[in-house]
Enzyme design. Structure first.
Site, mmCIF file in Angstrom:
data_model
loop_
_atom_site.group_PDB
_atom_site.id
_atom_site.type_symbol
_atom_site.label_atom_id
_atom_site.label_comp_id
_atom_site.label_asym_id
_atom_site.label_seq_id
_atom_site.Cartn_x
_atom_site.Cartn_y
_atom_site.Cartn_z
ATOM 1 N N SER A 18 57.792 43.458 60.366
ATOM 2 C CA SER A 18 56.462 43.800 61.339
ATOM 3 C C SER A 18 55.291 42.893 60.844
ATOM 4 O O SER A 18 54.975 43.103 59.662
ATOM 5 C CB SER A 18 56.304 45.239 61.078
ATOM 6 O OG SER A 18 55.049 45.621 61.655
ATOM 7 N N HIS A 43 58.794 41.821 64.645
ATOM 8 C CA HIS A 43 58.432 43.289 65.244
ATOM 9 C C HIS A 43 57.154 43.146 65.428
ATOM 10 O O HIS A 43 56.393 42.741 64.622
ATOM 11 C CB HIS A 43 58.798 44.322 64.284
ATOM 12 C CG HIS A 43 58.750 45.512 64.799
ATOM 13 N ND1 HIS A 43 59.412 46.465 65.596
ATOM 14 C CD2 HIS A 43 57.678 46.428 64.487
ATOM 15 C CE1 HIS A 43 58.900 47.608 65.880
ATOM 16 N NE2 HIS A 43 57.808 47.845 65.284
ATOM 17 N N ASP A 45 53.754 45.376 66.911
ATOM 18 C CA ASP A 45 53.222 46.526 67.209
ATOM 19 C C ASP A 45 51.851 46.768 67.793
ATOM 20 O O ASP A 45 50.858 46.151 67.544
ATOM 21 C CB ASP A 45 53.064 47.197 65.641
ATOM 22 C CG ASP A 45 54.070 47.567 64.765
ATOM 23 O OD1 ASP A 45 55.153 48.620 65.494
ATOM 24 O OD2 ASP A 45 54.293 47.433 63.777
ATOM 25 N N MET A 47 49.260 48.851 69.774
ATOM 26 C CA MET A 47 48.579 50.233 69.445
ATOM 27 C C MET A 47 47.389 50.202 70.458
ATOM 28 O O MET A 47 46.418 49.103 70.279
ATOM 29 C CB MET A 47 48.136 50.621 68.199
ATOM 30 C CG MET A 47 49.328 50.407 66.997
ATOM 31 S SD MET A 47 48.984 50.857 65.508
ATOM 32 C CE MET A 47 50.457 50.579 64.524
ATOM 33 N N HIS A 76 57.033 46.718 70.267
ATOM 34 C CA HIS A 76 57.040 48.126 70.150
ATOM 35 C C HIS A 76 55.549 48.770 70.726
ATOM 36 O O HIS A 76 54.686 48.592 70.215
ATOM 37 C CB HIS A 76 57.032 48.483 68.643
ATOM 38 C CG HIS A 76 57.108 49.987 68.246
ATOM 39 N ND1 HIS A 76 56.715 50.682 67.017
ATOM 40 C CD2 HIS A 76 57.076 51.449 68.901
ATOM 41 C CE1 HIS A 76 56.849 51.976 66.736
ATOM 42 N NE2 HIS A 76 56.999 52.213 68.142
ATOM 43 N N MET A 78 53.017 51.224 71.460
ATOM 44 C CA MET A 78 52.273 52.558 71.078
ATOM 45 C C MET A 78 51.275 52.900 71.918
ATOM 46 O O MET A 78 50.186 52.660 71.344
ATOM 47 C CB MET A 78 52.195 52.724 69.519
ATOM 48 C CG MET A 78 53.582 52.771 68.612
ATOM 49 S SD MET A 78 53.240 52.291 66.835
ATOM 50 C CE MET A 78 53.467 50.442 66.936
ATOM 51 N N MET A 147 61.462 56.738 64.672
ATOM 52 C CA MET A 147 60.368 56.450 63.902
ATOM 53 C C MET A 147 60.332 57.275 62.657
ATOM 54 O O MET A 147 60.491 58.480 62.644
ATOM 55 C CB MET A 147 58.942 56.911 64.536
ATOM 56 C CG MET A 147 58.563 55.979 65.547
ATOM 57 S SD MET A 147 58.233 54.159 65.252
ATOM 58 C CE MET A 147 57.129 54.250 63.946
ATOM 59 N N PHE A 153 49.953 53.309 61.759
ATOM 60 C CA PHE A 153 49.814 52.632 60.525
ATOM 61 C C PHE A 153 50.912 52.152 59.859
ATOM 62 O O PHE A 153 52.020 52.849 59.981
ATOM 63 C CB PHE A 153 48.958 53.550 59.486
ATOM 64 C CG PHE A 153 47.529 54.163 60.298
ATOM 65 C CD1 PHE A 153 46.613 53.148 60.575
ATOM 66 C CD2 PHE A 153 47.554 55.265 61.043
ATOM 67 C CE1 PHE A 153 45.135 53.639 61.195
ATOM 68 C CE2 PHE A 153 46.597 55.756 61.503
ATOM 69 C CZ PHE A 153 45.458 54.939 61.566
ATOM 70 N N GLY A 154 50.558 50.998 59.087
ATOM 71 C CA GLY A 154 51.584 50.635 58.212
ATOM 72 C C GLY A 154 51.672 51.002 56.834
ATOM 73 O O GLY A 154 50.533 51.642 56.494
ATOM 74 N N GLY A 155 52.423 50.978 55.926
ATOM 75 C CA GLY A 155 52.300 51.280 54.568
ATOM 76 C C GLY A 155 52.361 52.919 54.282
ATOM 77 O O GLY A 155 52.007 53.305 53.191
ATOM 78 N N ASP A 185 61.957 52.513 61.803
ATOM 79 C CA ASP A 185 60.684 51.880 61.539
ATOM 80 C C ASP A 185 59.618 52.691 60.632
ATOM 81 O O ASP A 185 59.659 53.998 61.380
ATOM 82 C CB ASP A 185 60.058 51.579 62.751
ATOM 83 C CG ASP A 185 58.767 50.902 63.167
ATOM 84 O OD1 ASP A 185 58.263 50.368 61.808
ATOM 85 O OD2 ASP A 185 58.215 50.651 64.109
ATOM 86 N N GLY A 187 58.207 52.717 56.282
ATOM 87 C CA GLY A 187 58.578 53.055 55.156
ATOM 88 C C GLY A 187 59.830 52.565 54.707
ATOM 89 O O GLY A 187 60.619 52.952 53.632
HETATM 90 C C1 DX5 Z 1 53.913 52.165 62.524
HETATM 91 C C2 DX5 Z 1 54.587 50.806 63.008
HETATM 92 C C3 DX5 Z 1 55.455 50.039 62.064
HETATM 93 C C4 DX5 Z 1 54.806 49.556 60.896
HETATM 94 C C5 DX5 Z 1 55.736 49.619 59.660
HETATM 95 O O1 DX5 Z 1 53.097 52.478 63.464
HETATM 96 O O2 DX5 Z 1 55.180 51.236 64.233
HETATM 97 O O3 DX5 Z 1 56.165 49.066 62.739
HETATM 98 O O4 DX5 Z 1 54.337 48.229 60.645
HETATM 99 O O5 DX5 Z 1 55.122 49.339 58.596
HETATM 100 P P1 DX5 Z 1 55.776 49.633 56.972
HETATM 101 O O6 DX5 Z 1 57.115 48.937 56.824
HETATM 102 O O7 DX5 Z 1 54.758 49.186 56.201
HETATM 103 O O8 DX5 Z 1 55.736 51.251 56.962
HETATM 104 ZN ZN ZN Z 2 56.750 49.483 64.901
#
Ligand code: DX5
Ligand code: ZN
Length: 231
Positions: A18, A43, A45, A47, A76, A78, A147, A153-155, A185, A187
């Site tokens: 991603s 990937h 994202d 948003m 993806h 969102m 999901m 958010f990532g991380g 997707d 963590g």
């Molecule tokens: C979250 C996104 C993910 C995100 C995953 O809303 O859809 O694709 O980038 O990031 P990690 O792998 O850091 O959880």
């Molecule tokens: Zn995603």
């Protein structure tokens, strides 16, 4: 266009880094790094600040990425109104478009529109959305995304219950005589990859575990090895 079925075929793990976790001022570099490191998909994202409490990128960035990579773009969405906006992403060059069941009023029509345009159609659900809400959609989807964090958010930390949800979705698909590929997707890292692969997932999205690491190529290889150890 839709992705080559051989990408999803057989007993292998498909990796979709991603770019949310990459440096947004150097996306082209991040994508070519991922490509050299053996990524299968990119990937993206999207948003909208409405469906999720964050804003990222839209069609112009998808179009720009299309120019700098030959990897399929896994978009993806969102967003609050995917039914009205999937066309933008298809026009921009998305190869997979995934919409949230919570956001799509006309899911059957929207999945059909994605396929009609020659792309692969994905459907996804948030961590607390009942698995059975997908029962009538899996037959029309090429991909089901589970999901494993709350989108936005990532991380974030992987939600352990997601493993069981992957298993339940795999069973639901089998009951329906459908065989969409299952993607996870949120963590995903060397610890969580084998858990979801063992439960039936074959496509893994990873943001922080790839781009948050000093060596994305080594990180990607380690996640692949961890995931494939559970096949
Ligand atoms: C979250 C996104 C993910 C995100 C995953 O809303 O859809 O694709 O980038 O990031 P990690 O792998 O850091 O959880
Ligand atoms: Zn995603």
């Amino acid at each position: 266009m839709s992705i080559d079925p051989s990408v999803f075929g057989g007993e292998r793990v498909v990796l979709a880094p991603s770019i949310l976790a990459a440096d947004f001022t150097r996306l082209a570099e991040a994508v070519s790094l991922a490509e050299e490191a053996g990524a299968d998909l990119v990937h993206v994202d999207v948003m909208d600040g409405c469906f999720v409490p964050n804003v990222t990128v839209g069609p112009p960035v998808v179009r720009a990425l299309k120019r700098v990579t030959s990897l399929p773009l896994d978009v993806h969405l969102m967003v609050a109104d995917p039914d009205g906006t999937v066309e933008w992403y298809l026009d921009a060059g998305a190869d997979i478009v995934t919409v949230h069941v919570e956001a799509s009023t006309h899911l059957h029509r929207t999945l059909g529109a994605v396929k009609e345009a020659g792309a692969s159609a994905g459907v996804t659900l948030n961590p607390a959305t009942p698995v059975h809400s997908l029962r009538d959609a899996v037959g029309y989807a090429d991909l089901v995304l589970v999901m494993s964090v709350n989108p936005g958010f990532g991380g974030q930390r992987f939600i352990p219950r997601s493993v069981e949800r992957v298993r339940e979705i795999a069973e639901l698909c089998a009951d329906e005589g459908a065989a969409p590929v299952i993607q996870v997707d949120g963590g995903i890292d060397v610890a969580t990859a084998p858990l979801v692969v063992e439960a039936g997932a074959r496509v893994l999205v990873a943001g922080n575990a790839v781009f948050g690491d000093g060596d994305p190529a080594a990180a990607l290889a380690a996640i692949r090895q961890a995931g494939e150890s559970a096949l």
